[in-house]
Design a protein around this motif. Sequence first.
Motif, PDB file in Angstrom:
ATOM      1  N   LEU A 155      -0.424 -43.278  77.290  1.00 31.07           N
ATOM      2  CA  LEU A 155       0.557 -43.342  75.936  1.00 31.07           C
ATOM      3  C   LEU A 155       2.531 -43.445  76.820  1.00 31.07           C
ATOM      4  O   LEU A 155       2.835 -44.415  76.240  1.00 31.07           O
ATOM      5  N   MET A 156       2.784 -42.840  77.631  1.00 33.19           N
ATOM      6  CA  MET A 156       3.881 -42.773  78.287  1.00 33.19           C
ATOM      7  C   MET A 156       4.353 -44.274  78.890  1.00 33.19           C
ATOM      8  O   MET A 156       4.772 -44.848  79.342  1.00 33.19           O
ATOM      9  N   ILE A 157       3.176 -44.633  80.155  1.00 29.54           N
ATOM     10  CA  ILE A 157       2.973 -45.937  80.674  1.00 29.54           C
ATOM     11  C   ILE A 157       3.286 -47.144  79.789  1.00 29.54           C
ATOM     12  O   ILE A 157       4.613 -48.108  79.824  1.00 29.54           O
ATOM     13  N   PRO A 164       1.608 -52.046  73.688  1.00 30.52           N
ATOM     14  CA  PRO A 164       1.618 -51.326  71.865  1.00 30.52           C
ATOM     15  C   PRO A 164       0.481 -50.438  72.924  1.00 30.52           C
ATOM     16  O   PRO A 164      -1.230 -50.733  73.432  1.00 30.52           O
ATOM     17  N   TYR A 165       0.230 -49.119  72.123  1.00 30.93           N
ATOM     18  CA  TYR A 165      -0.982 -48.227  73.172  1.00 30.93           C
ATOM     19  C   TYR A 165      -1.677 -47.955  72.217  1.00 30.93           C
ATOM     20  O   TYR A 165      -3.029 -48.325  72.372  1.00 30.93           O
ATOM     21  N   GLU A 166      -1.650 -49.289  70.754  1.00 31.86           N
ATOM     22  CA  GLU A 166      -3.057 -49.007  69.980  1.00 31.86           C
ATOM     23  C   GLU A 166      -4.031 -50.027  70.743  1.00 31.86           C
ATOM     24  O   GLU A 166      -4.886 -49.937  70.642  1.00 31.86           O
ATOM     25  N   ASP A 167      -3.264 -51.213  72.002  1.00 30.56           N
ATOM     26  CA  ASP A 167      -4.735 -51.254  72.782  1.00 30.56           C
ATOM     27  C   ASP A 167      -5.053 -50.652  73.803  1.00 30.56           C
ATOM     28  O   ASP A 167      -5.337 -51.524  74.835  1.00 30.56           O
ATOM     29  N   HIS A 168      -4.567 -49.359  74.199  1.00 35.84           N
ATOM     30  CA  HIS A 168      -4.931 -48.600  74.999  1.00 35.84           C
ATOM     31  C   HIS A 168      -6.604 -48.704  75.838  1.00 35.84           C
ATOM     32  O   HIS A 168      -6.554 -48.268  76.776  1.00 35.84           O
ATOM     33  N   GLU A 169      -7.399 -48.839  74.740  1.00 32.95           N
ATOM     34  CA  GLU A 169      -9.251 -49.114  74.411  1.00 32.95           C
ATOM     35  C   GLU A 169      -9.643 -50.571  75.582  1.00 32.95           C
ATOM     36  O   GLU A 169      -9.793 -50.258  75.937  1.00 32.95           O
ATOM     37  N   PHE A 170      -8.862 -50.946  75.052  1.00 37.59           N
ATOM     38  CA  PHE A 170      -8.683 -52.103  75.694  1.00 37.59           C
ATOM     39  C   PHE A 170      -8.555 -52.291  76.562  1.00 37.59           C
ATOM     40  O   PHE A 170      -9.353 -53.022  78.136  1.00 37.59           O
ATOM     41  N   PHE A 171      -7.309 -51.481  77.454  1.00 36.15           N
ATOM     42  CA  PHE A 171      -6.938 -51.300  78.468  1.00 36.15           C
ATOM     43  C   PHE A 171      -7.736 -50.611  78.931  1.00 36.15           C
ATOM     44  O   PHE A 171      -8.256 -51.001  80.917  1.00 36.15           O
ATOM     45  N   ASP A 213      13.089 -51.958  76.892  1.00 39.38           N
ATOM     46  CA  ASP A 213      11.742 -51.060  77.806  1.00 39.38           C
ATOM     47  C   ASP A 213      11.570 -51.980  78.859  1.00 39.38           C
ATOM     48  O   ASP A 213      12.350 -53.792  79.485  1.00 39.38           O
ATOM     49  N   ILE A 214      11.165 -51.458  79.916  1.00 36.76           N
ATOM     50  CA  ILE A 214      10.802 -52.066  81.226  1.00 36.76           C
ATOM     51  C   ILE A 214      10.495 -53.514  81.538  1.00 36.76           C
ATOM     52  O   ILE A 214      11.642 -54.264  82.077  1.00 36.76           O
ATOM     53  N   LEU A 215       9.456 -53.743  80.380  1.00 39.15           N
ATOM     54  CA  LEU A 215       8.810 -55.421  80.786  1.00 39.15           C
ATOM     55  C   LEU A 215      10.402 -56.267  79.634  1.00 39.15           C
ATOM     56  O   LEU A 215      10.160 -57.413  79.999  1.00 39.15           O
ATOM     57  N   GLY A 216      10.547 -55.901  78.689  1.00 40.42           N
ATOM     58  CA  GLY A 216      11.618 -56.323  77.604  1.00 40.42           C
ATOM     59  C   GLY A 216      12.818 -57.150  79.257  1.00 40.42           C
ATOM     60  O   GLY A 216      13.397 -57.826  78.817  1.00 40.42           O
ATOM     61  N   ASP A 217      13.735 -55.841  79.193  1.00 36.67           N
ATOM     62  CA  ASP A 217      14.577 -55.584  80.629  1.00 36.67           C
ATOM     63  C   ASP A 217      13.740 -57.251  81.739  1.00 36.67           C
ATOM     64  O   ASP A 217      14.657 -57.693  82.573  1.00 36.67           O
ATOM     65  N   LEU A 218      13.150 -57.542  82.592  1.00 39.50           N
ATOM     66  CA  LEU A 218      12.222 -57.691  83.552  1.00 39.50           C
ATOM     67  C   LEU A 218      12.494 -59.778  82.507  1.00 39.50           C
ATOM     68  O   LEU A 218      12.255 -60.554  83.416  1.00 39.50           O
TER      69      LEU A 218
END
Length: 400
Positions: A155-157, A164-171, A213-218
């Motif tokens: 959740l933190m990363i 989206p954390y909803e996709d964590h199982e996929f990751f 967020d970090i990816l948004g900044d990048l």
Amino acid sequence: MTTSGPHLAELPLERPRGCPFDPPAELGPLRDEHPLVRMTFPGGHEGWLATGHAIVREVAADSRFSARQELLHSPLPGPAAMVVPPPAPPGLFIKMDDPEHGRYRKLLTGKFTVRRMRLLAERVEQVTAEFLDAMEKQGTTADLVTAFAQPIPALMICELLGVPYEDHEFFRRNVLPLNMPDASLEEQNAAMNALGEYLYKLVVAKRAEPTDDILGDLAATELTEEELTGIAFLLLGAGLDTTANMLGLGTFALLQHPEQLALLREDPERIDGAIEELLRYLAITHTGARTALEDVEIGGRLVKAGEVVAISVLAANRDPLKFPEPDRLDIGRKTAGHLSFGHGVHQCLGQQLARVQMKVAFTGLLARFPALRLAVPAEEVPMRSDSDIYGVYSLPVAWD
Ligand code: HEM
């Protein structure tokens, strides 16, 4: 300089059954006699194994040794060991050398500073409390891995990166084979492609509509979509599986060392020392590798240009020349210089994030469950012996 010496036919990998936290039995005596030794790699190439603390540090800090993946032979057996990997995709800077590596890393260092990560502690506390509440509600037993160790870092990363954390199982499903040397190349490629496609779409969306967020900044920089995808892939992969395994395996180690656990419960201020000692003792990222770009004399041996040096972080962290009584888990010991976050230019970028998460999570877990114990005999805990990142697949625990 010696040119002869013993020759290892393979890298010893099996941690002992009786103490799944210890290095393979052969590694200690080998390190004490021959901290740098000739070794045959699984693909048949000749190279080296570094096990001594001083040598491992030297190799990791020396720019004559490269981290480029297209130069590496895997020291771990499995299908990937039989092929020469392609160059790292854009943005995957852990597999690059300076100056290319530094160009990417520089964009991120400000985002993972001690100060920034300490500011995050409050959110980690909230998240930890939520997962502990859910665990408590479910009765008096749980699998600590799925209830606690995996979801908190995931959740933190996800929040930090803006994924989206909803996709964590996929990751999780797709990150797993990437850390498993035994996975087939088809499985690894399919996982890499699935993650790559997902993350590419995400960074394209962030470029079109910036997020905080970090990816948004990048995405607001001049990096290409391919580079953004590579960076996202690295950060997500590194952030999902590492801290999670420290939480799972670390809890197992504490439960198996009740006198150390009692010391920590008696004085929770000992937590920072306990975390560093668990990092040293467990060395979950147990193996690394570098390739010599030129002939290098090191430890009285000559490593020739093109030869790969496998690195055993596990053996180095248990080197008695660096840490007295190294096989003892001692949460009060001096741990400075452990190599669990690597060393040199590639030293872990996320280490302060990992530390904050571990501090909050271990502290919360121990406070919430004063009678936490294993719910199965220790021998029945399934160990991740087949992964580049060591840990437990599950940890059945109980409380009253
Ligand atoms: C306890 C948890 C962790 C451990 C044990 C760990 C371990 C390591 C190690 C050993 C390296 C160096 C690899 C090498 O030299 O080839 C590394 C690099 C890296 N880690 Fe971690 N890591 C952890 C958590 C994290 C987290 C939470 C992140 C999140 C972003 C992260 C991001 C990275 C990145 C981006 C690199 C590459 C740095 C570079 O090449 O400059 N790590 N990590």
